[in-house]
Design a protein around this motif. Structure first.
Motif, PDB file in Angstrom:
ATOM      1  N   GLN A  82       0.838  -1.207   0.000  1.00 62.05           N
ATOM      2  CA  GLN A  82       0.000   0.000   0.000  1.00 62.05           C
ATOM      3  C   GLN A  82       0.867   1.249   0.000  1.00 62.05           C
ATOM      4  O   GLN A  82       0.588   2.219  -0.718  1.00 62.05           O
ATOM      5  N   VAL A  83       1.921   1.231   0.796  1.00 63.65           N
ATOM      6  CA  VAL A  83       2.824   2.393   0.866  1.00 63.65           C
ATOM      7  C   VAL A  83       3.535   2.578  -0.469  1.00 63.65           C
ATOM      8  O   VAL A  83       3.630   3.692  -0.984  1.00 63.65           O
ATOM      9  N   GLU A  84       4.019   1.500  -1.029  1.00 64.86           N
ATOM     10  CA  GLU A  84       4.728   1.578  -2.309  1.00 64.86           C
ATOM     11  C   GLU A  84       3.820   2.110  -3.414  1.00 64.86           C
ATOM     12  O   GLU A  84       4.251   2.881  -4.270  1.00 64.86           O
ATOM     13  N   ALA A  85       2.560   1.729  -3.402  1.00 63.97           N
ATOM     14  CA  ALA A  85       1.616   2.163  -4.430  1.00 63.97           C
ATOM     15  C   ALA A  85       1.158   3.607  -4.246  1.00 63.97           C
ATOM     16  O   ALA A  85       0.658   4.224  -5.193  1.00 63.97           O
ATOM     17  N   ALA A  86       1.327   4.156  -3.067  1.00 66.59           N
ATOM     18  CA  ALA A  86       0.859   5.519  -2.788  1.00 66.59           C
ATOM     19  C   ALA A  86       1.598   6.528  -3.662  1.00 66.59           C
ATOM     20  O   ALA A  86       2.817   6.467  -3.809  1.00 66.59           O
ATOM     21  N   GLN A  87       0.847   7.466  -4.208  1.00 67.67           N
ATOM     22  CA  GLN A  87       1.410   8.478  -5.102  1.00 67.67           C
ATOM     23  C   GLN A  87       1.529   9.857  -4.457  1.00 67.67           C
ATOM     24  O   GLN A  87       2.126  10.757  -5.043  1.00 67.67           O
ATOM     25  N   THR A  88       0.950  10.011  -3.260  1.00 64.09           N
ATOM     26  CA  THR A  88       1.017  11.297  -2.565  1.00 64.09           C
ATOM     27  C   THR A  88       1.326  11.055  -1.087  1.00 64.09           C
ATOM     28  O   THR A  88       1.104   9.958  -0.571  1.00 64.09           O
ATOM     29  N   THR A  89       1.809  12.091  -0.425  1.00 65.09           N
ATOM     30  CA  THR A  89       2.077  11.961   1.015  1.00 65.09           C
ATOM     31  C   THR A  89       0.776  11.731   1.774  1.00 65.09           C
ATOM     32  O   THR A  89       0.763  11.019   2.777  1.00 65.09           O
ATOM     33  N   GLU A  90      -0.321  12.295   1.285  1.00 66.77           N
ATOM     34  CA  GLU A  90      -1.613  12.091   1.935  1.00 66.77           C
ATOM     35  C   GLU A  90      -2.026  10.622   1.870  1.00 66.77           C
ATOM     36  O   GLU A  90      -2.559  10.066   2.824  1.00 66.77           O
ATOM     37  N   ALA A  91      -1.778   9.987   0.728  1.00 69.40           N
ATOM     38  CA  ALA A  91      -2.107   8.569   0.581  1.00 69.40           C
ATOM     39  C   ALA A  91      -1.238   7.711   1.490  1.00 69.40           C
ATOM     40  O   ALA A  91      -1.709   6.725   2.063  1.00 69.40           O
ATOM     41  N   VAL A  92       0.017   8.087   1.651  1.00 71.47           N
ATOM     42  CA  VAL A  92       0.905   7.360   2.563  1.00 71.47           C
ATOM     43  C   VAL A  92       0.402   7.503   3.987  1.00 71.47           C
ATOM     44  O   VAL A  92       0.294   6.527   4.730  1.00 71.47           O
TER      45      VAL A  92
END
Length: 147
Positions: free
Chosen positions: A128-138
């Motif tokens: 999930q972290v690797e797939a995140a594209q923004t800091t908000e998603a992380v």
């Protein structure tokens, strides 16, 4: 008179500084005081499009930094969950080592099952972290483990 230089990000007073940068813009003493007060509340001072100083929220971490911090959180939570599974009453390193050895001897399937479940959850969180594209998603990735 007080000046602000967008290039240096600094304030200059004519009665204190012999050299005022060429890009400096004049500001009032009231503006200067308000900017410094805002800085004490955690805001940062940056130039606007005209080079005038404005107080704004500090920028958040970069995507790379946010991912690194979340990965560290995932790893620490994994280790804590494994310690909790193995030594519920006292998850200190010594007790965890002893209890893990005892569990491996008495119920190797149970220990392997717990390790596999926790490893699978860790891999899921890391993906999930690797797939995140923004800091908000992380930041939105909730680190939790079944215990």
């Amino acid at each position: 008179m007080i000046f602000y230089s967008p290039q240096t990000g600094g304030f200059y007073a004519t009665h204190l500084h012999a050299h005022i940068p060429a890009d400096a813009v004049a500001i009032t003493a009231e503006e200067h005081a308000a900017l410094l007060e805002a800085q004490t509340r955690g805001l940062v001072i940056r130039p606007d499009s005209a080079g005038r100083p404005v107080a704004m929220a500090a920028p958040g971490p970069s995507l790379v930094d946010a991912k690194a911090a979340k990965q560290a959180e995932i790893a620490a939570a994994h280790d804590a969950a494994l310690a909790g599974v193995v030594a519920i009453s006292d998850p200190t390193p010594t007790v965890v080592a002893v209890e893990a050895a005892l569990l491996a001897t008495t119920d190797p399937t149970g220990l392997d099952y717990a390790r596999q479940k926790l490893a699978a959850r860790r891999a899921e969180l890391e993906a999930q972290v690797e797939a995140a594209q923004t800091t908000e998603a992380v930041t939105a990735v909730v680190v939790s483990y079944p215990v």
